[in-house]
Design an enzyme around this catalytic site. Structure first.
Site, short mmCIF file in Angstrom:
data_model
loop_
_atom_site.label_atom_id
_atom_site.label_comp_id
_atom_site.label_asym_id
_atom_site.label_seq_id
_atom_site.Cartn_x
_atom_site.Cartn_y
_atom_site.Cartn_z
N LYS A 101 0.84 -1.62 0.24
CA LYS A 101 0.16 -0.07 0.43
C LYS A 101 1.13 1.40 0.00
O LYS A 101 2.09 0.96 0.79
CB LYS A 101 -1.43 0.14 1.14
CG LYS A 101 -2.04 -0.59 1.76
CD LYS A 101 -3.15 -0.61 2.70
CE LYS A 101 -3.76 -2.29 2.46
NZ LYS A 101 -5.14 -1.95 1.71
N GLY A 234 -13.84 -5.18 6.11
CA GLY A 234 -14.52 -5.09 7.13
C GLY A 234 -15.45 -7.40 7.21
O GLY A 234 -16.02 -7.58 7.48
N GLY A 255 -8.90 -8.18 4.91
CA GLY A 255 -7.33 -7.26 5.68
C GLY A 255 -6.92 -7.84 7.62
O GLY A 255 -6.13 -8.48 7.96
#
Length: 316
Positions: A101, A234, A255
């Protein structure tokens, strides 16, 4: 690979000629790489041990970051790209693709990751934006990019900027799939609306979205986004992953849901199993039985978050 790109309908929109040789960094290669991830699971990791667990579980790729989204949310401060040394260690320890990222708009974090040789860059709202107004011009890079989106306008703007892959933003680090569900439904619903519109109304939509009319027309022709669209934000259980695939996702990003749980090894395998077999409820049931709800990450109710605590609003 050319046939794959043609099947996606990208030839009519992408700016580079696709009849040339397959070269590293060409538009064809950048858009084909995410297609090979379809049906798979990309897992967030922060170290070699987690990356090896992800690979053993059957992940199609890993996403390296400094902190898992749940920890980013809890720690506050400025969230930046991961330490290049850690990313390199992960790259040297596993055989599956490695993504990482960067902050929204941080051109030079992206340049560093490209020089490092990562397989894909996520220009991510999970990290603190470097530019509140603009995203990176991704056409300048040889490495493919993935970006998050909450709606069709955001998705098409990111594709116009050069994104090779889209993911729903959801609300990262919450263990609450509701926002990912909402964003996937919004994107798909807005595509259906486009299809039913007149040409004049589509042109108005292109102006509203601030994108070329050609990409709106291509979306209508394909009946879907012109690039791969994964679900993220989520996802914490096999059932969550199967739900997002049922809603039309091409694959899954997980994640915090795996490595903030108390059973990461088995949970990683269960989510991969459910994602690959989402059309078979009996197999998804088997996957769900592999985990224990008592060991799931502690979730966060989206309604309990203050507006300034929402990550999804970054980068529109």
């Amino acid at each position: 690979m050319r046939d794959i790109i043609k099947d996606q309908g990208l030839l009519s929109f992408l700016p580079q000629k696709l009849d040339a040789e397959l070269v590293q960094g060409s538009t064809m290669v950048k858009h084909a790489f995410p297609i090979f991830q379809k049906g798979g699971v990309v897992m967030d990791v922060t170290n070699v041990t987690q990356a090896e667990i992800a690979e053993d579980a059957g992940a199609t790729a890993v996403m390296v970051l400094d902190k898992l989204p749940y920890d980013v949310r809890k720690s506050g401060g400025v969230a930046r790209m991961a330490d290049p040394k850690i990313i390199e260690e992960v790259m040297n320890s596993i055989t599956i693709p490695v993504m990482a990222k960067v902050r929204i708009g941080h051109y030079y974090e992206a340049k560093i990751l490209e020089a490092l040789g990562v397989d894909m860059i996520d220009e991510s709202e999970v990290l603190t934006p470097a530019d509140e107004e603009h995203h990176i011009n991704k056409w300048e890079f040889k490495v493919p990019f993935v970006n998050g989106a909450r709606n069709l306008g955001e998705a098409l703007r990111r594709i116009t900027e050069g994104a090779s892959m889209i993911r729903t933003k959801g609300e990262a680090g919450t263990g609450n799939v509701s926002e990912a569900v909402k964003h996937m439904k919004i994107i798909n619903g807005e595509i259906r609306s486009l299809i039913s519109m007149s040409e004049e109304d589509r042109m108005k939509k292109a102006r509203e979205y601030q994108v070329p009319y050609q990409i709106v027309e291509l979306t209508v022709k394909l009946g879907r986004l012109p690039v791969v669209n994964f679900a993220a934000g989520g996802i914490a259980t096999p059932a969550d992953a199967a739900l997002m695939m049922w809603l039309g996702a091409d694959g899954i990003f997980v994640g915090s849901g795996i490595f903030k749980s108390q059973d990461p090894d088995v949970r990683a395998k269960a989510i991969v199993l459910a994602t690959a077999n989402w059309e078979d409820p009996e197999i998804v049931l088997e996957a769900q039985k592999m985990i224990s709800e008592s060991k799931s990450m502690m979730g966060i109710d989206i309604k309990a978050l203050k507006p300034e605590e929402l990550l999804q609003v970054r980068g529109q």
